[in-house]
Design a protein around this motif. Structure first.
Motif, PDB file in Angstrom:
ATOM      1  N   THR B  78    -118.802  -8.833   8.198  1.00  0.00           N
ATOM      2  CA  THR B  78    -117.995  -9.997   7.844  1.00  0.00           C
ATOM      3  C   THR B  78    -117.560  -9.871   6.382  1.00  0.00           C
ATOM      4  O   THR B  78    -118.028  -9.004   5.649  1.00  0.00           O
ATOM      5  N   LYS B 422    -117.738  -5.231  16.257  1.00  0.00           N
ATOM      6  CA  LYS B 422    -117.886  -6.228  17.319  1.00  0.00           C
ATOM      7  C   LYS B 422    -116.546  -6.439  18.037  1.00  0.00           C
ATOM      8  O   LYS B 422    -115.502  -6.045  17.537  1.00  0.00           O
ATOM      9  N   SER B 423    -116.623  -7.048  19.182  1.00  0.00           N
ATOM     10  CA  SER B 423    -115.416  -7.330  19.964  1.00  0.00           C
ATOM     11  C   SER B 423    -114.674  -8.507  19.351  1.00  0.00           C
ATOM     12  O   SER B 423    -114.567  -9.574  19.952  1.00  0.00           O
ATOM     13  N   TRP B 424    -114.220  -8.308  18.156  1.00  0.00           N
ATOM     14  CA  TRP B 424    -113.486  -9.322  17.400  1.00  0.00           C
ATOM     15  C   TRP B 424    -112.099  -8.788  17.088  1.00  0.00           C
ATOM     16  O   TRP B 424    -111.966  -7.642  16.654  1.00  0.00           O
ATOM     17  N   TRP B 425    -111.089  -9.607  17.206  1.00  0.00           N
ATOM     18  CA  TRP B 425    -109.742  -9.244  16.774  1.00  0.00           C
ATOM     19  C   TRP B 425    -109.776  -8.841  15.302  1.00  0.00           C
ATOM     20  O   TRP B 425    -109.088  -7.927  14.856  1.00  0.00           O
ATOM     21  N   GLN B 426    -110.619  -9.558  14.558  1.00  0.00           N
ATOM     22  CA  GLN B 426    -110.775  -9.304  13.144  1.00  0.00           C
ATOM     23  C   GLN B 426    -111.289  -7.888  12.873  1.00  0.00           C
ATOM     24  O   GLN B 426    -110.897  -7.263  11.896  1.00  0.00           O
ATOM     25  N   HIS B 427    -112.149  -7.395  13.745  1.00  0.00           N
ATOM     26  CA  HIS B 427    -112.698  -6.054  13.544  1.00  0.00           C
ATOM     27  C   HIS B 427    -111.723  -4.962  13.953  1.00  0.00           C
ATOM     28  O   HIS B 427    -111.749  -3.864  13.396  1.00  0.00           O
ATOM     29  N   ALA B 455    -120.979  -7.886  21.058  1.00  0.00           N
ATOM     30  CA  ALA B 455    -120.248  -9.047  21.589  1.00  0.00           C
ATOM     31  C   ALA B 455    -119.397  -8.673  22.807  1.00  0.00           C
ATOM     32  O   ALA B 455    -119.286  -7.498  23.161  1.00  0.00           O
ATOM     33  N   ASP B 456    -118.826  -9.689  23.427  1.00  0.00           N
ATOM     34  CA  ASP B 456    -118.113  -9.497  24.696  1.00  0.00           C
ATOM     35  C   ASP B 456    -116.622  -9.354  24.467  1.00  0.00           C
ATOM     36  O   ASP B 456    -115.993 -10.198  23.835  1.00  0.00           O
ATOM     37  N   VAL B 457    -116.073  -8.294  25.031  1.00  0.00           N
ATOM     38  CA  VAL B 457    -114.646  -8.040  24.877  1.00  0.00           C
ATOM     39  C   VAL B 457    -113.857  -8.956  25.811  1.00  0.00           C
ATOM     40  O   VAL B 457    -114.389  -9.455  26.804  1.00  0.00           O
ATOM     41  N   THR B 458    -112.606  -9.189  25.463  1.00  0.00           N
ATOM     42  CA  THR B 458    -111.687  -9.806  26.413  1.00  0.00           C
ATOM     43  C   THR B 458    -110.679  -8.731  26.821  1.00  0.00           C
ATOM     44  O   THR B 458    -110.490  -7.742  26.105  1.00  0.00           O
ATOM     45  N   ASP B 460    -107.441  -8.735  26.971  1.00  0.00           N
ATOM     46  CA  ASP B 460    -106.300  -8.537  26.068  1.00  0.00           C
ATOM     47  C   ASP B 460    -106.714  -7.857  24.772  1.00  0.00           C
ATOM     48  O   ASP B 460    -105.969  -7.039  24.225  1.00  0.00           O
ATOM     49  N   GLN B 560    -104.576 -12.576  19.086  1.00  0.00           N
ATOM     50  CA  GLN B 560    -104.698 -12.954  20.495  1.00  0.00           C
ATOM     51  C   GLN B 560    -103.526 -13.833  20.909  1.00  0.00           C
ATOM     52  O   GLN B 560    -103.087 -14.682  20.142  1.00  0.00           O
TER      53      GLN B 560
END
Lengths: 685, 685
Positions: B78, B422-427, B455-458, B460, B560
């Motif tokens: 972060t 992590k499964s973050w758009w930010q990452h 973390a869990d991906v989506t 998209d 997203q």
């Protein structure tokens, strides 16, 4: 068009204020699923948007994640979280059809909005008892208005609560407090209130004052009030277990605390160590707890913030004992992946463990209920306790009240802040995006901690955050102990921060007027572009611009080292590039995409056609803001009209026609005022 | 122009490969500060940019934060973090002046780049021994090239390592592995390798295979190789303490593990429980540890990833014992804010505690050194152990090798991945921004875990991430046990993912050529716009577009529900909106700001004027990609020239002139090839 459907035996949450007859048959728009849990689903068209859920992570359009309404003390707010501090079970689907749904149940609810499958939404209730309301209307704003009318008028704070507010967990003594106020006044940094975090209390006991640290508390409150600064203490959910402490003893004596199955008070650990939770779902206990606020009101306090009321549980006493035993038993063993994970898992299991929610009970008007069944109501009912008490104790006077945890219905008793955010650019944007979602569910008096609560702020982040917060009703700088000190007077570019604060006080007449009209009319104060410009195909993509009231669009800079930003205009607008009350330039932009420069000292404001932004000359505190003369930035195509609301800011008589003044500006800059006669300096944009 | 300054008695890190005479006098551009630590500072002009620091958080322009080079197992990444897995102490200041600085020291270094004061940069060394290099040049690229020449040629992987790679912590058995490969092949999802995370080992022991789970490991490796899939096992830093385990016993016998003050091996806990760390700073021990890779090479393995080599420490055994005692002693006490924080603080103190680094030692050629003094070298030297062994064991063949932890110099022995994102758009965006910073310090073979590790991906997010990764040399989908399964065949929109993968294989000739030219010429493969368009005032603001090689600019969608994005063109460019190898549309855009649509199935690629993008017809694995016919997307203003590098992808003879083919496309679409005679289909943009 609102329809109501009943499943099981729903608990009376008091989220809504209107009685609506129950409809029979299937819930429209949604298909009830077979399965273990009560569950509803629908298909989402590829262009559908889903709005709502109030306080939660991710975007304004909630598509592409699963959310969980389960109030929790969660300071990280990263993309993978599913729950924050609130349960706001209302959403609107716009696309092929347009409808809203409100799931009124105090238990946990999950919302899978295109997570499992991109084109599918599923709502699942852990307990099958709920009142489900379905709303139909022509557009999102219609549906929001239906919902807002159903749930009743939003809380209205005193006018001084729209001034700048300073807070930090770490102010320990009267000297600390006086010094912070002095630094603001000396440096002409406007200020209206100062906060007391947990350290003002004696051993973290609610409704007590630590007389060693604050021997002359009442005098301090009075001194500061004379300096136009209000002192706002924190109240926590847990009541310390301590012999001789009146609140504890009364609560025990009258059975006002939450109890375990066997009738013994449930013991959790929070700041003071062992605490009991007041049973705010028991009307008698709620009245008793609310009455406690009188202690501080009598000391001159006129504002509070309710914290830790999800409720936050560091540990349940029984579980702590067991975890310590489990850990002790690992001594001498070779801790590998599995066993070390047992160790860490045991530690993680201590806090906010849903299993603990099943171990204690409330005495509600509908009988004894396990906390787990009504979990999401706790913060609401704690704040309701205070709100109902204020009605009894000072019926004619507004008291500032906002809460961390909430449920729909609490918006009638207080505002909320957005919880323990961090000093992240990402969180500034997240807090910005939350504003319209919160407005949808009735929370108008809201704001995130400016500069970020956790982690260390940077000077440019604080400046950008202050600019972003110019229109946030609750404009509070708050930070955690141990983080970088972030009072505005601590930074090199104090002029930028001072000028920004003075702009806020210049904006106050507009801001207060728009807030009040939204509250009194069940309207949204912050709107996404897509809600207003319903035919604009690009507007739903815009999540970093908001309409603030009826006249203005904001477009803050959310990127470090950013020297400008892209701005989308759904229609022609006039721009004010504001550096200070006296220093700005203006321009007009046609509808469409633009890249617009905004230096670190510049805030971009946009005025819509035939609208105006009224601004005072500023002030050092709200009472210092005078409105007999104002500046008007008017973007006149044919004729700009503004309905200006104002009142004394303390009383509760809102419907006096004298509160409204109608200002009209013609294309040549001439103006008329109907109502109050004010002197205007018109600047045509 | 490079100058070298010596402070104290610097440890010979082997970061650089050229011997440079020492300069006397003050370090230019920086002022040495008085104070406890060796420290240098300089003023930053308001328009100055600061680039570098390789793997770290925040932007490409590092201004506005303080960073700390201290390799650490840090999965959160972060904004408030200061350290990730690597120590890359090189940065370039561009503005009033243009200079680079490399602080070559294996201890902790902090970089305050406009954090304490917006206009000030301060570099502070915990240990006062360092070689400091200062670089001067006309532009950032000049300085980077000087630095890269100083530190030696970047690692070059086998060509198959540019294919798509699949990984997950959780594949446990041969059946798991075969199934994953089969699902890719059956669904025509191209694949070149599959990864083994820690579960393939017997009780997490390095260089062993769990014969219960993988009884026919060698056959599996062989079977999959015949299917053009390479098996890539993980190697961890810690060697399990277990009687009878050869690596452990040899290490003990020869004194090859890190030891405490009293000569006893230092015991830490990681996956297997208790481990010792191989003393890779001891040349003999390093050789011995490198030799262990032979076990797996002999089984047919030709690729490895080195993990947990910061080194990651879940606990030091002594500290664990003490923490358990501390916790046990809390039993029965009332744990309040202070004492509960003692509990949690004790738990947090267990992992990666810098105090533990002072408790163990390395036997280096320069004598015994506490780990703390040389901490940042561990991952480098572990990977060097492998790289040196590969040189001995298979000198003519490339072995895939990449590491989690690194220091400058390691780039000669292996690539890196960007750690546990992590499964973050930010990452996704963070990983994108890291690429040029890593290229600056010599790491060309890099990539972040696609879809996110934790973390869990989506769906998209995975699609957008795959599109973003089209030009990443290391294109690996990797995820953690317990998270959503994210193999590309698990999602509804498999066609989009398949088409995207086929585009990758179409891009391979260009991608490999550009990578190899960058490696052989000490150039950057990924460049920010500002490095190339040095006179463009807006380019430094652009951190979400990168030049990939010489011809192409990429502009992925990072938001997203985004249906397009803003793109800034520093000069006229041609766009390809790619849906699949056969399905795309093209357009030209003038220099400036544009909003460009990009549906979920669309990737935006931009070709520079008089440049071209060569593309194969794709393939199901790298060897299936044929280059006797290629498509050329040429944006010809006068004459487009492309120098195409190719080789057999396995050997190490890089300078054969036969590897180069010069392709020229004229404005009318006619072309010539000098070198290999290839058939081209020219598409003029």
């Amino acid at each position: 068009m609102i329809r109501k459907y009943i499943f099981g035996s729903p608990f009376q949450t008091d989220a809504v204020v209107c009685d609506i007859p129950c409809s029979q048959g299937d819930v429209p728009h949604m298909k009830q699923e077979n399965g273990e849990n009560l569950s509803f689903s629908c298909q989402l068209g590829s262009a559908d948007e889903v709005y709502g859920l109030g306080e939660n992570v991710r975007g304004i359009n909630k598509r592409g994640w699963r959310y969980c309404s389960c109030c929790v003390d969660e300071p990280n707010h990263t993309e993978d979280r599913q729950s924050l501090y609130a349960a706001h079970n209302f959403l609107v689907v716009r696309g092929q059809t347009c409808f809203g749904i409100f799931v009124d149940t105090p238990g946990v609810v999950t919302f899978d909005i295109g997570y499992t499958h991109l084109d599918e939404m599923t709502i699942t209730l852990v307990y099958p008892d709920a009142a489900i309301y379905v709303f139909e209307g022509m557009c999102v704003l219609d549906i929001v208005k239906e919902f807002r009318t159903l749930i009743g008028r939003s809380y209205i704070p005193p006018k001084w609560a729209f001034g700048f507010q300073q807070s930090r967990w770490g102010y320990k003594t009267e000297e600390d407090i006086y010094r912070v106020v002095k630094m603001h006044r000396e440096n002409h940094l406007p200020l209206d209130s100062i906060y007391l975090d947990i350290d003002y209390m004696e051993r973290y006991k609610d409704f007590t004052v630590d007389r060693e640290r604050m021997p002359h508390f009442e005098k301090m409150v009075q001194d500061l009030k004379e300096d136009h600064v209000h002192v706002v203490p924190i109240i926590d959910a847990g009541v310390k277990v301590e012999e001789g402490y009146a609140v504890y003893e009364e609560g025990i004596e009258n059975g006002y605390f939450c109890k375990e199955e066997d009738g013994k008070e449930f013991t959790a650990g929070v700041w003071p160590g062992r605490v009991h939770f007041p049973d705010v779902l028991n009307p008698e206990a709620r009245k008793w707890f609310g009455e406690q606020y009188r202690v501080l009101l009598d000391m001159g306090v006129d504002g509070f913030w309710n914290d830790m009321n999800e409720p936050s549980i560091f540990y349940a006493q029984d579980r702590l004992d067991s975890v310590i035993d489990q850990i002790a038993a690992l001594k001498g063993r070779n801790l590998n992946l599995e066993t070390f994970e047992q160790f860490m898992g045991a530690v993680r299991s201590l806090s906010d463990n849903r299993e603990d929610y099943q171990k204690f009970y409330h005495q509600t008007p509908e009988g004894r209920m396990s906390h787990d069944r009504v979990h999401n109501l706790f913060g609401y009912y704690m704040t309701r306790a205070a709100g109902e008490a204020f009605e009894r104790l000072c019926p004619d006077r507004r008291i500032l009240m906002f809460s961390r945890s909430s449920y729909v219905g609490m918006h009638r008793y207080g505002g909320i802040w957005m919880g323990d955010n961090k000093s992240w650019w990402q969180h500034m944007l997240l807090n910005y995006k939350m504003q319209p979602s919160l407005n949808m569910v009735g929370f108008l008096y809201t704001g995130g901690d400016i500069g970020g609560f956790g982690a260390d702020v940077t000077e440019d982040l604080l400046i950008r955050w202050m600019q972003m917060a110019l229109f946030m009703p609750l404009m509070r700088n708050h930070s955690a102990m141990g983080t970088r000190q972030q009072e505005v007077y601590r930074f090199d570019n104090q002029k930028i921060l001072r000028d920004t604060l003075h702009v806020r006080y210049g904006l106050l007449p507009y801001l207060y007027s728009e807030f009040m009209k939204a509250a009194l009319g069940d309207e949204m104060y912050f709107k996404p572009l897509s809600f207003l410009y319903t035919e604009d195909a690009y507007a739903p993509q815009v999540e970093d611009q908001l309409l603030a009231g009826d006249s203005v669009m904001t477009a803050p800079v959310f990127v470090q080292n950013g020297k400008g930003r892209y701005v989308y205009l759904p229609e022609e607008m006039a721009m004010i590039r504001m550096r200070s009350l006296d220093d700005y330039d203006t321009d007009r932009y046609p509808a469409g995409h633009h890249y617009i420069e905004a230096g670190l000292n510049e805030t971009l404001l946009f005025v819509r056609p035939d609208k105006m932004l009224i601004m005072s000359d500023g002030g050092e505190y709200t009472e210092d803001v005078h409105t007999d003369h104002m500046k008007v930035f008017a973007f006149v195509k044919t004729n700009a009209v503004y309905e200006w609301y104002d009142d004394d800011g303390m009383g509760k008589k809102y419907d006096d026609p004298e509160h409204m003044t109608k200002i009209t500006v013609a294309a040549d800059g001439t103006y008329t005022c109907e109502g109050r006669n004010i002197r205007l300096t018109v600047e045509l944009l």
